[in-house]
Motif scaffolding. Structure first.
Motif, PDB file in Angstrom:
ATOM      1  N   ASP A   9       5.927  -3.722   4.609  1.00 30.19           N
ATOM      2  CA  ASP A   9       6.092  -5.353   4.779  1.00 30.19           C
ATOM      3  C   ASP A   9       4.644  -5.939   5.651  1.00 30.19           C
ATOM      4  N   ALA A  10       4.528  -5.256   6.711  1.00 31.22           N
ATOM      5  CA  ALA A  10       3.500  -5.663   7.601  1.00 31.22           C
ATOM      6  C   ALA A  10       2.014  -5.420   6.890  1.00 31.22           C
ATOM      7  N   MET A  11       1.774  -4.596   6.028  1.00 29.81           N
ATOM      8  CA  MET A  11       0.424  -4.319   5.220  1.00 29.81           C
ATOM      9  C   MET A  11       0.335  -5.469   4.309  1.00 29.81           C
ATOM     10  N   LEU A  12       1.374  -5.819   3.532  1.00 31.23           N
ATOM     11  CA  LEU A  12       1.279  -6.815   2.587  1.00 31.23           C
ATOM     12  C   LEU A  12       1.525  -8.300   3.186  1.00 31.23           C
ATOM     13  N   ASP A  13       1.701  -8.543   4.377  1.00 26.34           N
ATOM     14  CA  ASP A  13       1.674  -9.689   4.845  1.00 26.34           C
ATOM     15  C   ASP A  13       0.239 -10.537   4.859  1.00 26.34           C
ATOM     16  N   GLY A  14       0.102 -11.515   4.521  1.00 26.26           N
ATOM     17  CA  GLY A  14      -1.124 -12.210   4.559  1.00 26.26           C
ATOM     18  C   GLY A  14      -1.521 -12.232   3.212  1.00 26.26           C
ATOM     19  N   LEU A  15      -0.852 -11.542   2.246  1.00 25.10           N
ATOM     20  CA  LEU A  15      -1.537 -11.887   0.669  1.00 25.10           C
ATOM     21  C   LEU A  15      -0.536 -12.882   0.157  1.00 25.10           C
ATOM     22  N   GLY A  16      -1.140 -13.335  -0.841  1.00 23.33           N
ATOM     23  CA  GLY A  16      -0.560 -14.698  -1.708  1.00 23.33           C
ATOM     24  C   GLY A  16       0.588 -14.197  -2.126  1.00 23.33           C
ATOM     25  N   ALA A  17       1.437 -14.967  -2.552  1.00 20.20           N
ATOM     26  CA  ALA A  17       2.699 -14.581  -3.468  1.00 20.20           C
ATOM     27  C   ALA A  17       2.613 -14.139  -4.537  1.00 20.20           C
ATOM     28  N   LYS A  46      -7.847  -8.771 -10.966  1.00 16.75           N
ATOM     29  CA  LYS A  46      -8.467  -9.414  -9.771  1.00 16.75           C
ATOM     30  C   LYS A  46      -7.213  -9.251  -8.529  1.00 16.75           C
ATOM     31  N   TYR A  47      -6.036  -9.750  -8.707  1.00 13.93           N
ATOM     32  CA  TYR A  47      -5.063  -9.549  -7.787  1.00 13.93           C
ATOM     33  C   TYR A  47      -4.841  -8.254  -7.306  1.00 13.93           C
ATOM     34  N   MET A  48      -4.793  -7.120  -8.173  1.00 14.66           N
ATOM     35  CA  MET A  48      -4.791  -5.832  -7.700  1.00 14.66           C
ATOM     36  C   MET A  48      -6.024  -5.302  -7.050  1.00 14.66           C
ATOM     37  N   ALA A  49      -7.248  -5.681  -7.432  1.00 14.25           N
ATOM     38  CA  ALA A  49      -8.320  -5.359  -6.535  1.00 14.25           C
ATOM     39  C   ALA A  49      -8.124  -6.005  -5.247  1.00 14.25           C
ATOM     40  N   LYS A  50      -7.761  -7.227  -5.066  1.00 13.55           N
ATOM     41  CA  LYS A  50      -7.588  -7.925  -3.622  1.00 13.55           C
ATOM     42  C   LYS A  50      -6.662  -7.089  -2.936  1.00 13.55           C
ATOM     43  N   ALA A  51      -5.406  -7.096  -3.399  1.00 10.28           N
ATOM     44  CA  ALA A  51      -4.275  -6.266  -2.813  1.00 10.28           C
ATOM     45  C   ALA A  51      -4.791  -4.949  -2.288  1.00 10.28           C
ATOM     46  N   THR A  52      -5.399  -4.068  -3.042  1.00  9.47           N
ATOM     47  CA  THR A  52      -5.997  -2.969  -2.746  1.00  9.47           C
ATOM     48  C   THR A  52      -6.694  -3.062  -1.642  1.00  9.47           C
ATOM     49  N   GLN A  53      -7.787  -3.598  -1.649  1.00  4.67           N
ATOM     50  CA  GLN A  53      -8.828  -4.003  -0.716  1.00  4.67           C
ATOM     51  C   GLN A  53      -7.875  -4.168   0.615  1.00  4.67           C
ATOM     52  N   LEU A  81      -8.004  -1.942   4.239  1.00  5.26           N
ATOM     53  CA  LEU A  81      -8.584  -2.698   5.518  1.00  5.26           C
ATOM     54  C   LEU A  81      -7.178  -2.465   6.393  1.00  5.26           C
ATOM     55  N   PHE A  82      -6.243  -2.904   6.139  1.00  8.92           N
ATOM     56  CA  PHE A  82      -4.940  -2.642   7.049  1.00  8.92           C
ATOM     57  C   PHE A  82      -4.921  -1.354   7.490  1.00  8.92           C
ATOM     58  N   SER A  83      -5.097  -0.346   6.476  1.00  7.24           N
ATOM     59  CA  SER A  83      -4.940   0.966   6.929  1.00  7.24           C
ATOM     60  C   SER A  83      -6.316   1.680   8.002  1.00  7.24           C
ATOM     61  N   LEU A  84      -7.208   0.829   7.678  1.00  6.33           N
ATOM     62  CA  LEU A  84      -8.469   1.139   8.310  1.00  6.33           C
ATOM     63  C   LEU A  84      -8.178   0.837   9.774  1.00  6.33           C
ATOM     64  N   TYR A  85      -7.762  -0.524   9.907  1.00  9.55           N
ATOM     65  CA  TYR A  85      -7.435  -1.165  11.177  1.00  9.55           C
ATOM     66  C   TYR A  85      -6.503  -0.604  11.983  1.00  9.55           C
TER      67      TYR A  85
END
Length: 179
Positions: free
Chosen positions: A119-127, A159-166, A170-174
């Motif tokens: 949930d924290a990882m997906l927070d910040g993505l558009g609906a 495009k959505y999947m690329a954005k979500a994957t990125q 980045l979340f995992s890296l941080y």
């Protein structure tokens, strides 16, 4: 000509707590209609401040302490309700499982923590991005199926999947850098 307003006296975190804890607890109680939950969330608000990087150095620069505390408390409430929603959904899913597939309390806690992290990882993505990502990852739907379900083009889903994957990478890296 009016003299410029002088900044308010600086407060240490201890003073901030002493001067505002009761007020914040009352503010929360009015919104939650529960004194116990208000006390917990008021305490959580100050814990969040204590654990914020270099907060002690920033406390002196807070001009409106109550406004600042309300902002932090609102975020704490959102996180609290988000966690509670995840827990309730998880418990409902568990209740639907046949008994022989029951899991231990340790496994249950690990699963809940994993859900919180997702949930924290997906927070910040558009609906729409979040929905497309979850349809792909949880339901195993193809991009074409997702596009049809969501009424959009397959290229938009890509495009959505690329954005979500990125975003997830980045979340995992941080998260690794914070560890």
């Amino acid at each position: 000509m009016n003299a410029p307003l002088s900044p308010p006296p600086t407060e240490s975190l201890e003073k901030l707590y002493q001067n505002n804890f009761s007020w914040l607890q009352n503010w929360l109680r009015e919104r939650l209609n529960c004194s116990h939950q208000a006390a917990d969330l008021a305490q959580d608000t100050f814990v969040r401040l204590l654990t914020a990087p270099d907060f002690e150095g920033k406390v002196e620069s807070i001009r409106e302490p109550r406004s600042y505390l309300v902002t932090v408390a609102k975020r704490v409430m959102i996180d609290h309700f988000r966690r509670r929603t995840i827990e309730q959904s998880y418990l409902q899913a568990l209740m639907q499982q046949p008994e022989q597939e029951g899991i231990s309390s340790e496994q249950s806690m690990i699963l809940l923590e994993t859900l919180y992290r997702i949930d924290a990882m997906l927070d910040g993505l558009g609906a729409k991005v979040k929905k497309a990502f979850l349809m792909s990852q949880l339901k195993g739907m193809t991009y074409r199926e997702i596009a049809d379900e969501m009424g959009m083009s397959e290229s938009s889903v890509k495009k959505y999947m690329a954005k979500a994957t990125q975003h997830c990478l980045l979340f995992s890296l941080y998260e690794q850098l914070d560890a």
